[in-house]
Design an enzyme around this catalytic site. Structure first.
Site, PDB file in Angstrom:
ATOM      1  N   TYR A  38       0.846  -1.203   0.000  1.00 59.60           N
ATOM      2  CA  TYR A  38       0.000   0.000   0.000  1.00 59.60           C
ATOM      3  C   TYR A  38       0.880   1.252   0.000  1.00 59.60           C
ATOM      4  CZ  TYR A  38      -3.500   3.402   1.562  1.00 59.60           C
ATOM      5  OH  TYR A  38      -4.323   4.490   1.666  1.00 59.60           O
ATOM      6  N   SER A  84     -31.764  14.608  18.780  1.00 62.94           N
ATOM      7  CA  SER A  84     -31.320  13.603  19.739  1.00 62.94           C
ATOM      8  C   SER A  84     -32.408  12.540  19.889  1.00 62.94           C
ATOM      9  CB  SER A  84     -31.028  14.254  21.086  1.00 62.94           C
ATOM     10  OG  SER A  84     -32.175  14.934  21.552  1.00 62.94           O
ATOM     11  N   LYS A 117     -25.026   1.281  19.626  1.00 64.55           N
ATOM     12  CA  LYS A 117     -24.883   2.722  19.886  1.00 64.55           C
ATOM     13  C   LYS A 117     -23.416   2.996  20.235  1.00 64.55           C
ATOM     14  CE  LYS A 117     -26.986   6.548  22.411  1.00 64.55           C
ATOM     15  NZ  LYS A 117     -25.721   7.152  22.854  1.00 64.55           N
ATOM     16  N   ARG A 138     -22.215  17.729  15.404  1.00 64.81           N
ATOM     17  CA  ARG A 138     -23.661  17.854  15.594  1.00 64.81           C
ATOM     18  C   ARG A 138     -24.029  19.251  16.100  1.00 64.81           C
ATOM     19  NH1 ARG A 138     -27.386  17.733  19.591  1.00 64.81           N
ATOM     20  NH2 ARG A 138     -29.451  16.963  19.017  1.00 64.81           N
ATOM     21  N   GLU A 179     -20.934   8.324  13.531  1.00 63.06           N
ATOM     22  CA  GLU A 179     -20.237   8.440  14.812  1.00 63.06           C
ATOM     23  C   GLU A 179     -18.741   8.216  14.585  1.00 63.06           C
ATOM     24  OE1 GLU A 179     -22.576   9.046  16.937  1.00 63.06           O
ATOM     25  OE2 GLU A 179     -21.604   9.112  18.890  1.00 63.06           O
ATOM     26  N   LYS A 296     -34.791   1.602  15.461  1.00 65.35           N
ATOM     27  CA  LYS A 296     -35.476   2.505  14.541  1.00 65.35           C
ATOM     28  C   LYS A 296     -36.537   1.745  13.749  1.00 65.35           C
ATOM     29  CE  LYS A 296     -31.164   5.043  13.701  1.00 65.35           C
ATOM     30  NZ  LYS A 296     -30.101   5.323  12.704  1.00 65.35           N
ATOM     31  N   CYS A 414     -28.607  35.557  43.458  1.00 64.63           N
ATOM     32  CA  CYS A 414     -27.614  34.943  42.563  1.00 64.63           C
ATOM     33  C   CYS A 414     -26.283  34.766  43.297  1.00 64.63           C
ATOM     34  CB  CYS A 414     -27.417  35.827  41.330  1.00 64.63           C
ATOM     35  SG  CYS A 414     -26.071  35.277  40.254  1.00 64.63           S
TER      36      CYS A 414
END
Length: 682
Positions: A38, A84, A117, A138, A179, A296, A414
């Site tokens: 290669y 998401s 996942k 994303r 991913e 899905k 605060c």
């Protein structure tokens, strides 16, 4: 001449061979030649391209790694949103989700595609005419960072789609979602190398992948041995639409795209359950980290029928594997102020190991969550790494309480500035609404300077970060007190750039009241509401003096917006800001000043086509509307101008046919300058 033809032919042959071997090795895991063979092919191609630079093309295998670092990442809009997924954490919840799907389909059963996942970084790839054009993170789902140069270094991402679709033609434009990840072996090698150099090791492979993609030097990214799986489709133009998700995965595989070989098509939910149970047990046998299973609906027509919630599709879900847990003690509770003013309670814990990582802090999310858990200082708690990454308190071990534990109260003001906290009826979050609070000054100034607010070109995130870091301002109106010399103290500023930014700041003082109202960042007051309020009350003083009932009765406003407006202007800090705006000469009435040119495009109709370089199409249309013109989506005989970016499509042809004036993006900007010389933009 024949010699040059022979060289060109050899170069093209080498490229075809190298692409094929890249696909065999990185996508199919079936190498056909040795690494040495290669390397010989690649070296020969490099030599020929060096001798004949005119024959180099962007998709050549030699062009994967850039020669120098980039200055910064620009933002790029996704053609279709990257939503998401909702999560489920048990087999029972998977079955419950299936019940909702069947109900949404009127009792019809669906077939499902199940995918591992991958615990990596979500990315979006855009190919035009088969060539990789843009690669992005994303981001917020609508837009992400342009990391094309870094993604080009990943050899499992082809620079050119070699195969054709089943329909026989390559799509004009195709988005693919996937991913990027790092193998465990590559992660270990990287950390060993970093430790030898005295550098801090990465916490896990996902962090290593994320950090590698955000490097400004692609040459370093190229050494990180990143990989990529494609799992979903985005927008697509110019080819027969695929109607099944599993069919889509096979079609992109035919184009040379790498998909996960463990993806399966299941006939019913029980097959899905078996798949989830299998990989929950076998996940450690994989060479990379997975934190669950994505399920899905296969039929895209059924996907369309099920639709979406505000944040996620109803036709897909992520089953998260059970997280690792540990017990420890809450030592103290701190209150952090986020960049949007949200107060988040954070528990300081006695350090404990959980899932291979030492945990010393965990978020308590909000005060409703504290109440639900009945958490107190000194409590023994169970923590887990949700998704095997983020520390989360699951429950309190109340059986070991001593009676000395202290309740966790809401701070009176605060923690950062002492300003007023506000909580709306339909929300769990308490917010600091002081517009001058240092904790969210940076975010406030970015919004204040944004294109749809005060439109201060050149005052972007990196400049704002430096301005705040160097303590040049205490609130965002202080930006009007800065001069050229102040900006010359900052990084990368020279005379011309500093002078240009000062000019942009001064020009922004003439924006209409509606822009100023939107720029203030009052909660719930978007562009439309700001326009309505400015049109009704005509001046900021009138709005401040108005009673809550008067504001509430304005069409399109209502009680929630009226409440936030009156709360906002009841603060001494807000009124101080108003005084400073007046002293700075900012326009606080609805009538536009002479410096603006709102009618410059009155009576003109524009159509935008193709991809613009300097701004999004929405931003360009906003300029036309701001200058009194119309921006429409289709070309007709009533169209005055068509503005063309790259890959303009059929609108360009229609404009030529109708003999309509056609502008390039540069010509469009020149036209603005000629018609509205006082309009300021980059």
């Amino acid at each position: 001449m024949s010699g040059k033809k022979n060289v060109k032919k050899e170069i093209e042959g080498l490229r075809v061979s190298i692409r094929r071997h890249d696909h065999s090795y990185y996508a199919l895991n079936q190498p056909e030649i040795s690494d040495r063979e290669y390397d010989v092919l690649m070296k020969r191609l490099q030599e020929l391209e060096l001798e004949h630079p005119g024959l180099i093309v962007p998709d050549s295998p030699t062009q994967r790694v850039g020669e120098k670092p980039i200055e910064k990442f620009s933002s790029v809009n996704h053609r279709a949103p990257m939503l998401s997924l909702d999560n489920v954490y048990s087999i029972e919840e998977i079955r419950q989700w299936n019940g909702k799907v069947c109900k949404g389909l009127g009792g019809e059963n669906a077939r499902y595609v199940v995918e591992l996942k991958i615990d990596g970084v979500g990315i979006n790839l855009t190919y035009r005419k088969g060539l990789l054009a843009v690669g992005a993170t994303r981001g917020d789902g609508q837009a992400g960072d342009d990391i094309t140069e870094n993604l080009k270094t990943i050899r499992s991402i082809p620079l050119k789609l070699e195969m054709r679709c089943p329909s026989g033609s390559m799509p004009d434009v195709i988005e693919m979602r996937g991913e990027v990840y790092m193998n465990r072996e590559g992660f270990r090698e990287l950390n060993l190398e970093r430790e030898k150099k005295g550098e801090a090791p990465f916490v896990n492979p996902r962090n290593a992948a994320a950090g590698s993609l955000k490097l400004l030097d692609p040459r370093i990214t190229a050494t990180r041995n990143l990989r990529c799986f494609i799992h979903s489709s985005g927008a697509q133009e110019g080819a027969r639409p695929v109607r099944k998700h599993f069919e889509y995965l096979n079609s992109v595989k035919e184009m040379g795209i790498r998909i996960n070989s463990e993806t399966r098509l299941c006939g019913d939910i029980e097959e899905v359950v078996k798949y989830c149970a299998k990989w929950q047990e076998k996940k450690e046998q994989l060479p990379y980290d997975v934190d669950g299973i994505v399920v899905k609906v296969n039929d895209m027509k059924l996907q369309e029928k099920l639709g979406f919630t505000k944040r996620s599709p109803r036709w897909a879900v992520a089953y998260k594997f059970p997280a690792k847990q540990a017990t420890t003690k809450i030592k103290e509770v701190l209150f952090q102020v986020g960049r949007t003013g949200v107060i988040t309670p954070v528990a300081e814990l006695e350090p404990v190991e959980c899932g291979g990582v030492t945990i010393s802090r965990a978020t308590l999310h909000n005060f409703d969550e504290i109440k639900r858990l009945d958490a107190r200082k000194g409590d023994r708690v169970v923590i887990e790494r949700a998704g095997e990454v983020i520390p989360k308190i699951v429950c309190v071990v109340k059986t070991v309480r001593t009676g000395r534990e202290e309740p966790i109260g809401i701070p009176p003001g605060c923690p950062e500035c002492g300003g007023m906290l506000s909580r709306e009826d339909d929300e769990v979050a308490y917010r600091c609404i002081n517009p001058s609070c240092p904790a969210h000054l940076e975010k406030g100034l970015i919004h204040f300077a944004s294109r749809n607010a005060m439109n201060i070109e050149g005052l972007g995130e990196s400049v704002v970060e430096q301005v705040v870091k160097n303590n040049l301002i205490s609130d965002f109106i202080d930006i009007y007190s800065l001069g050229k010399d102040d900006f010359l103290k900052l990084e990368l500023f020279r005379e011309r750039k500093a002078q240009k930014l000062v000019g942009a700041i001064r020009a922004s003082r003439n924006r209409p009241l509606s822009r100023v109202l939107f720029a203030l960042g009052i909660r719930h007051i978007g562009e439309k509401a700001a326009e309505v309020l400015a049109g009704k009350f005509k001046s900021l003083d009138n709005l401040i003096e108005a009673k809550k009932e008067d504001i509430e009765n304005v069409p399109e406003i209502g009680p929630v917006m009226a409440d936030t407006i009156t709360h906002f202007f009841s603060q001494p800090q807000a009124m101080k800001l108003v005084d400073k705006m007046k002293n700075a000469g900012i326009n606080l009435v609805e009538e536009k000043k002479s410096g603006e040119s709102p009618g410059a495009f009155k009576g003109m109709t524009f159509v935008f086509t193709g991809e613009l370089k300097n701004r999004t199409r929405k931003q360009a249309e906003g300029i036309v509307k701001e200058l009194g013109g119309k921006a429409v989506t289709s070309v007709s005989s009533k169209t005055d101008f068509v503005v063309c970016g790259t890959s303009p499509g059929s609108k360009y042809s229609m404009a030529e046919k109708l003999e309509i004036k056609i502008f390039t993006e540069k010509q469009f900007e020149e036209f603005i300058r000629s018609m509205a010389p006082d309009y300021f933009f980059k």
